[in-house]
Design an enzyme around this catalytic site. Structure first.
Site, PDB file in Angstrom:
ATOM      1  N   ASN A 292      47.112  25.560  36.939  1.00  0.00           N
ATOM      2  CA  ASN A 292      48.245  24.670  37.196  1.00  0.00           C
ATOM      3  C   ASN A 292      48.332  24.119  38.435  1.00  0.00           C
ATOM      4  OD1 ASN A 292      48.982  27.402  37.860  1.00  0.00           O
ATOM      5  ND2 ASN A 292      51.187  26.997  37.448  1.00  0.00           N
TER       6      ASN A 292
ATOM      7  N   LYS B 132      37.097  32.891  41.656  1.00  0.00           N
ATOM      8  CA  LYS B 132      36.614  32.626  40.083  1.00  0.00           C
ATOM      9  C   LYS B 132      37.756  31.761  39.663  1.00  0.00           C
ATOM     10  CE  LYS B 132      36.412  33.294  35.638  1.00  0.00           C
ATOM     11  NZ  LYS B 132      37.145  32.110  34.662  1.00  0.00           N
ATOM     12  N   HIS B 133      37.521  30.427  39.561  1.00  0.00           N
ATOM     13  CA  HIS B 133      38.527  29.588  39.205  1.00  0.00           C
ATOM     14  C   HIS B 133      38.576  29.437  37.509  1.00  0.00           C
ATOM     15  CE1 HIS B 133      41.654  27.023  40.187  1.00  0.00           C
ATOM     16  NE2 HIS B 133      41.159  26.207  40.934  1.00  0.00           N
ATOM     17  N   ALA B 134      39.998  28.989  37.022  1.00  0.00           N
ATOM     18  CA  ALA B 134      39.844  28.604  35.671  1.00  0.00           C
ATOM     19  C   ALA B 134      38.706  27.594  35.015  1.00  0.00           C
ATOM     20  CB  ALA B 134      41.097  28.016  35.256  1.00  0.00           C
ATOM     21  N   PRO B 135      38.438  28.027  33.815  1.00  0.00           N
ATOM     22  CA  PRO B 135      37.051  27.203  33.505  1.00  0.00           C
ATOM     23  C   PRO B 135      37.601  25.703  33.417  1.00  0.00           C
ATOM     24  CG  PRO B 135      37.446  29.126  32.049  1.00  0.00           C
ATOM     25  CD  PRO B 135      38.771  29.092  32.965  1.00  0.00           C
TER      26      PRO B 135
ATOM     27  N   GLY C 139      48.267  34.636  37.108  1.00  0.00           N
ATOM     28  CA  GLY C 139      47.876  34.226  35.782  1.00  0.00           C
ATOM     29  C   GLY C 139      48.796  34.898  34.998  1.00  0.00           C
ATOM     30  N   SER C 140      48.589  35.132  33.801  1.00  0.00           N
ATOM     31  CA  SER C 140      49.463  35.745  32.762  1.00  0.00           C
ATOM     32  C   SER C 140      49.582  37.141  32.980  1.00  0.00           C
ATOM     33  CB  SER C 140      48.797  35.181  31.324  1.00  0.00           C
ATOM     34  OG  SER C 140      47.890  35.877  31.132  1.00  0.00           O
TER      35      SER C 140
ATOM     36  N   GLU D 272      50.048  37.968  41.086  1.00  0.00           N
ATOM     37  CA  GLU D 272      51.135  37.039  40.727  1.00  0.00           C
ATOM     38  C   GLU D 272      51.232  36.521  39.208  1.00  0.00           C
ATOM     39  OE1 GLU D 272      53.116  33.919  40.041  1.00  0.00           O
ATOM     40  OE2 GLU D 272      51.724  32.767  41.332  1.00  0.00           O
TER      41      GLU D 272
ATOM     42  N   CYS E 292      54.981  28.499  37.276  1.00  0.00           N
ATOM     43  CA  CYS E 292      55.301  29.957  37.263  1.00  0.00           C
ATOM     44  C   CYS E 292      56.907  30.131  37.750  1.00  0.00           C
ATOM     45  CB  CYS E 292      54.497  31.046  37.807  1.00  0.00           C
ATOM     46  SG  CYS E 292      52.773  31.085  37.448  1.00  0.00           S
TER      47      CYS E 292
ATOM     48  N   GLU F 119      58.412  33.287  28.422  1.00  0.00           N
ATOM     49  CA  GLU F 119      58.057  32.281  29.313  1.00  0.00           C
ATOM     50  C   GLU F 119      57.536  31.250  28.551  1.00  0.00           C
ATOM     51  OE1 GLU F 119      55.669  31.271  33.562  1.00  0.00           O
ATOM     52  OE2 GLU F 119      54.960  32.740  32.059  1.00  0.00           O
TER      53      GLU F 119
END
Length: 463
Positions: free
Chosen positions: A138, A161-164, A213-214, A235, A269, A366
């Site tokens: 995000n 390790k980033h989001a795909p 993340g979640s 976080e 978030c 959320e």
């Protein structure tokens, strides 16, 4: 970790069009091993560099970010749909972060005196080693750099390790570090599956783990880090209360609520998700808020006129719509929006739900998208009770003209951050993080520099 991927590649899909814009092959075990070797070798040299030299590299990073700011902003907009004006602001914020830590960070790592009488004992802050960072989409650059910059300053190396769906942004960041003179291995990008993440966490070359993340991802990563006896910082999500009391400046409160809820298309978030309004002004606030929300420009994220772009992932839009429909079925009132926007893009109309109670879905869960929930509170005490009635505890806002009342309420709120007469932000000058299911550990300020340090006691000539 909410990957958009098939068996062999991470995919980046333009949420404004639905078209695939990037395909990145996952790395195998040999490539993972090589990445960890580079990070480990770089750590041995980097930790011995004087703090002043590490700070100089951060200053250079600020310049590198500004040099490629437009390319990075365009990539953010392409990969996850952030409106271009907000994407440009994200890169500038990262440059300022780097400058701030270059100027102020070294003092945070200085030897700290203790209360030992003769002054012979002090605390040294020593780096731990390569840090694995599992990061979200995000804020593809800010979320990474707000952790990477202080972590690197402390003498650690950083393995991302980033989001795909935002791997293009990951590789542009790596290029910026290279341009700024950071040696190979100091900032590494690791493109692996969840199985690869688990292998990295268990590997003895990784010293600690951080995740944004979640809650589900946090529980998984936290459990694996714990099993490996490694420190982690988490976080996670938030369902932040935005309290408006009867004596508040309503126009200021509405303006802040609109920004706090709809910036980044509501995918934040720490955001104004539960608007808890004291009964005396709830009708007036609601009318003003709905009208202001109605005026928001939604559309092509490459346009400088757009404020609300597409949601980053199609599956998340489906999930959000299900939450909205569940809340309406539970008795909430729909005042604006409430549906997917037809067409190829992944747009969800800015939505306002009123008459929300503490038993409804949008109060308890959320909602990660452009949806605001308005809850009426009988009085200030009831507002506090509603605010704390959540499994989350990231940030909160309080709007009142009475500073003493604001302070009294702040003392009672169960969150990591509280903002009086303002919406929530993250800023390098102050600590950021949550409590309860919003996670633990802190980023930014001196806490962010020291999170991945060994606070080592050095006691000289102890008699």
């Amino acid at each position: 970790m909410n990957a958009i991927a098939h068996q062999t590649h991470a995919l980046s899909i333009n949420p404004a069009t639905g078209e695939t814009v990037g395909s990145y092959p996952y790395e195998n075990e040999a490539q993972l091993d090589a990445t960890l070797n580079r990070a480990t070798a770089a750590f041995r040299a980097w930790r011995r560099q004087p703090l002043s030299q590490r700070a100089e590299r951060l200053q250079a990073l600020a310049g590198a970010l500004r040099e490629q700011a437009e390319a990075m902003a365009q990539m953010i907009t392409l990969e996850m749909g952030k409106p271009i004006v907000q994407a440009r602001a994200e890169i500038e914020k990262c440059a300022q972060l780097s400058e701030w830590y270059a100027a102020h960070g070294p003092a945070m790592l200085a030897a700290e005196p203790t209360l030992v009488d003769n002054g012979s004992a002090h605390i040294e802050y020593r780096p731990l080693g390569p840090i694995l960072a599992v990061m979200p989409w995000n804020f593809p650059v800010w979320q990474v750099l707000r952790g990477a910059v202080p972590t690197l300053l402390a003498g650690n190396t950083y393995v991302l390790k980033h989001a795909p769906n935002v791997m293009g942004s990951a590789y542009l960041m790596k290029a910026a570090f290279h341009k700024a003179g950071f040696a190979e291995g100091l900032f590494e990008v690791l493109n692996v599956t969840q199985d690869g993440v688990s292998k990295a966490i268990a590997d003895p070359r990784i010293a600690a783990v951080t995740l944004t993340g979640s809650v589900r991802a946090g529980m998984a990563i936290g459990a694996q880090a714990g099993a490996a006896l490694k420190k982690c910082v988490l976080e996670l999500g938030g369902c932040d209360p935005f309290i408006v009391l009867n004596d508040a400046d309503l126009d200021a409160a509405v303006q802040a609520a609109v920004i706090g809820r709809f910036q980044n298309s509501g995918q934040v978030c720490a955001a104004a998700k539960r608007l808890i309004i004291e009964a005396g002004v709830v009708d007036a606030f609601t009318a003003k808020f709905v009208e202001a929300s109605r005026q928001l420009v939604m559309g092509d994220p490459t346009s400088t006129h757009t404020y609300v772009g597409p949601m980053a992932r199609f599956d998340l839009r489906d999930e959000l719509h299900g939450q909205v429909q569940a809340t309406l079925a539970e008795g909430a009132t729909l005042l604006l929006g409430g549906d997917k926007v037809p067409g190829a893009g992944n747009y969800y109309a800015p939505t306002v739900l009123a008459d929300v109670t503490d038993q409804m879905t949008s109060f308890k869960q959320e909602l990660f998208g452009p949806v605001a929930s308005i809850i009426s509170a009988r009085d200030a005490d009831h507002a506090v009770a509603l605010a704390n009635d959540s499994e989350f505890g990231l940030t909160a806002s309080i709007f009142t003209r009475d500073s003493a009342k604001a302070r009294a309420i702040a003392d009672q709120l169960e969150t990591g951050g509280i903002f009086v007469n303002a919406f929530s932000v993250s800023d390098p000058r102050v600590a950021f993080g949550g409590v309860k299911k919003s996670g633990f550990g802190r980023e930014l300020s001196h806490f962010g520099v020291r999170e991945f340090c060994n606070a080592q006691t050095v006691w000289l000539d102890r008699k």
